[in-house]
Design a protein around this motif. Structure first.
Motif, mmCIF file in Angstrom:
data_model
loop_
_atom_site.group_PDB
_atom_site.id
_atom_site.type_symbol
_atom_site.label_atom_id
_atom_site.label_comp_id
_atom_site.label_asym_id
_atom_site.label_seq_id
_atom_site.Cartn_x
_atom_site.Cartn_y
_atom_site.Cartn_z
ATOM 1 N N TYR A 436 0.804 -1.226 0.000
ATOM 2 C CA TYR A 436 0.000 0.000 0.000
ATOM 3 C C TYR A 436 0.839 1.279 0.000
ATOM 4 O O TYR A 436 0.306 2.366 0.141
ATOM 5 N N TYR A 449 0.925 -4.909 -10.479
ATOM 6 C CA TYR A 449 0.451 -4.392 -9.201
ATOM 7 C C TYR A 449 -0.970 -4.845 -8.889
ATOM 8 O O TYR A 449 -1.285 -5.195 -7.744
ATOM 9 N N LYS A 453 -2.610 -6.002 -5.193
ATOM 10 C CA LYS A 453 -3.528 -5.125 -4.478
ATOM 11 C C LYS A 453 -4.838 -5.865 -4.200
ATOM 12 O O LYS A 453 -5.380 -5.804 -3.098
#
Ligand code: ATP
Ligand code: MG
Length: 665
Positions: A436, A449, A453
């Motif tokens: 994060y 990514y 996430k």
């Protein structure tokens, strides 16, 4: 209630005036003293269950004790009673006091495989022997309450210096993961108690009376914890038997039994001499073997359960033949005596001996359960699922993060993970937290990514749900969401995949039950699982099955009929112990094994055995020569026979009769 006790047992139960030590041989009712004393303290002496803590050696023993006390009195009056192992008591203290130690209450507990992995990374080696010895040296330091700093100061050779530095690095790694290992579960509370009067007083007030079973196997840290908690009042009852001290390799110190009299000069020592477990011949064998060890305390043991059949010592041609003989003898005995499978136990020195026995049991269609071996919770598919639970409980648990994020593969590549690892290390934060951080986001492409996430968001949602949703339901949702079943089938042949998925469903059932019966949420359950893996003991339903167990894991238990296999030099006594002069501990192990048997005992050894692919001629264990001739029926070399290894005519007839009866029915 006290009628069911003999005089010295009753005395031990009723004595509440100060510290009390019950010192006695196997099967003399030490554990019974503890259960009865709990009932006595609550029922007669009017003590509050919440102020009483009984500490046992294994989860299984704890469960049994809880049940036995439960049978003696109403569940309402037992509310708040603590019956646990040292480790689960430590965990409870740690969870409540975590912040004093720089931990959050949802810390992870690493099992020995995780610990080995960290050591292997730190040493940059895969040499199993080296890793194992390093892990155990660090463990011994911890159990002797030597901190990394102290170890560094004390190091007087390059080797010690190297170990101390490694210990330091290992400890730092654990802290970074917000994780503790098994030894820390006791060491950390003890250190905390020592440095924080207020916390100690709080726990002293809460746990006002301690009862400790198997006291001969406490190590220095555990002993210190008892001393701290009982403080100056010294309100405790410890029971133990120096002849059954079998955990020196884990830092246990039977001298602690003697130390108690020094630390508590007023301690009342009670001895028990009547054995209520075994017939006389078995007991005489046990006494004869242990007589060859030097004594810490003088003890005698007798029983009035009758003389019993001679103990049988049989020789087999080789290990496979031994397993076959055991299976056949067991069947013959069962048919002859009309017993159940669950009346039998097969005990052995090391887990590696189990497999060959299992094969024969399966061939003869004999149902069995194994304890003290590779646990359910050690299976790869279970550890995969558990990595999610660990991460939900503690997102800083990097080992769990790596396992979960790559199982199933979700498009997070090794390169991305390496980048993430490097970034987290530089910033000194966890992998989860790094995901994060903007600094990291810039380093990777959007396609790399995104799956990361999504994964972390998913864990976050689960964290939110965990305290709210029923544990079993939530776990099912989790498995659905990650499509674990499909992944199992994608990565394995259909048959093993099916077995694995069944195992996972078993876990779901188990978690659901834990949630319903004990009101625990998924996070709480995931923390307790780590402890279960440590010392055998998932609920084995009372199925009718032969129990297979290592000698170590059989401690404190009893079985009507016992087979003790592999009684050979280099196995029992173990080769390492012969080389390092630890034969006395092995003799105690033999004593533990013999004294598990109630009515019959059969001991076996082989003429040769396959080791590392090669046949080796083996010698009968020296302990067999210590058995009293009058109480034993030898066959094979020890009787001067040639080994025929056949079953006796009588047994053969009984088997045949039994089989015919079965066919007829
Ligand atoms: N006074 C008694 N009367 C009848 N049975 C008893 C009595 N005391 C103990 N027993 C029984 O004897 C058996 C052995 O007792 P227990 O397991 O408490 O012994 P122990 O000393 O703890 O043994 P170990 O050293 O193996 O742990 C149990 O089945 C127990 O129920
Ligand atoms: Mg006991």
């Amino acid at each position: 209630m006290l009628d069911k006790l003999n005089e010295p047992q009753r005395e031990a139960v009723k004595y509440l005036g100060g510290p009390c030590l019950v010192l006695a041989g196997a099967g003399s009712g030490k554990t019974r003293v503890i259960t009865q004393k709990i009932a006595y303290m609550i029922g007669q002496a009017g003590m509050d269950a919440r102020n009483i803590a009984a500490i046992t050696f294994t989860n299984k023993a704890a469960r049994e004790m809880q049940e036995r006390v439960g049978a003696l009195m109403d569940a309402n009056r037992l509310k708040g009673l603590t019956v646990s192992t040292f480790h689960s008591l430590g965990m409870r203290i740690l969870r409540e006091e975590a912040r004093h130690l720089g931990y959050k209450p949802q810390f992870s507990i690493l099992d020995s495989a995780d610990a080995s992995k960290i050591i292997s990374d730190l040493l940059t080696t895969t040499d199993k022997q080296l890793i194992r010895s390093t892990v155990s040296q660090i463990s011994l330091l911890k159990n002797d309450r030597i901190s990394p700093d102290t170890a560094l100061v004390r190091a007087s050779s390059d080797g010690e210096m190297h170990l101390a530095k490694l210990y330091r690095a290992y400890q730092d790694t654990l802290q970074a993961y917000q994780a503790v290992d098994f030894d820390d579960l006791i060491r950390l509370p003890v250190d905390l108690f020592e440095g924080n009067e207020e916390v100690l007083t709080k726990w002293q007030h809460r746990l006002r009376y301690l009862l400790i079973d198997e006291c001969q196997d406490t190590n220095t840290t555990q002993y210190d914890m008892v001393k701290q908690l009982t403080g100056i009042t010294g309100l405790f009852t410890a029971v133990g038997d120096d002849d059954q001290s079998i955990y020196a390799w884990r830092g246990a110190n039977m001298e602690n039994l003697r130390q108690l009299s020094t630390d508590f000069p007023k301690i009342k020592v009670i001895k028990l001499e009547q054995n209520y477990r075994s017939v006389a011949r078995i007991l005489r064998c046990a006494n004869a073997v242990i007589a060859n060890n030097p004594k810490l305390f003088e003890k005698t043991l007798w029983s009035d359960l009758g003389i019993g059949d001679p103990v049988q010592v049989i020789e087999a041609r080789n290990d496979e033949h031994e397993a076959e003989l055991v299976a056949m003898k067991l069947l013959a005995h069962k048919f002859e005596h009309g017993t159940d499978f669950k009346d039998y136990a097969i005990l052995y020195r090391g887990n590696h001996q189990a497999r060959i026995v299992e094969t024969q049991l399966r061939m003869h269609k004999i149902p069995y359960t194994i304890s003290g071996g590779q646990s359910f919770f050690d299976k790869a598919e279970i550890k995969d699922v558990l990595s999610y639970l660990r991460l939900i409980a503690n997102e800083d648990d990097d080992p769990a993060f790596i396992r979960a994020v790559t199982t199933p593969k979700r498009g997070v590549g090794n390169v991305t993970l390496e980048k993430l690892g490097a970034y987290a290390a530089e910033r000194q934060i966890s992998l989860f937290a790094a995901v994060y951080e903007e600094g990291f986001v810039w380093q990777v492409q959007a396609t790399q990514y995104e799956p990361l996430k999504q994964f972390c968001d998913f864990i976050g949602r689960m964290q939110f749900e965990a305290p709210r949703a029923p544990a079993g339901e939530l776990l099912k949702q989790l498995l659905d969401a990650i499509d674990f079943e499909t992944w199992l089938y994608d990565s394995d042949e259909p048959k093993p995949a099916e077995t694995k998925w069944k195992t996972v469903l078993e876990l779901v059932d188990w978690v659901a039950k834990q949630g319903e019966n004990n009101g625990k949420n998924l996070i709480e359950i995931s923390q307790t699982i780590a402890l279960i893996t440590m010392l055998q003991g998932r609920d084995e339903d009372e199925v009718d099955a032969v129990k297979m167990s290592t000698l170590h894991a059989s401690k404190g238990l009893e079985y009507p009929h016992v087979f003790l296999v592999g009684c050979e030099e280099d196995i029992l006594p173990h080769q390492n112990s012969i080389e390092s002069n630890m034969v006395e501990e092995e003799r105690r192990l033999m004593y533990v094994g013999i004294t598990r048997a109630q009515r019959s005992l059969t001991i076996s050894y082989c003429g040769k055995r396959r080791r590392g692919g090669e046949w080796q001629i083996t010698q009968p264990s020296r302990f067999l020569r210590e058995l009293p001739g009058d109480d034993v029926r030898f066959s094979g070399r020890l009787a001067g026979d040639k080994v025929e290894g056949a079953i006796s005519k009588q047994e053969g007839r009984a088997m045949l009769a039994g089989m015919l009866a079965k066919l007829g029915g």
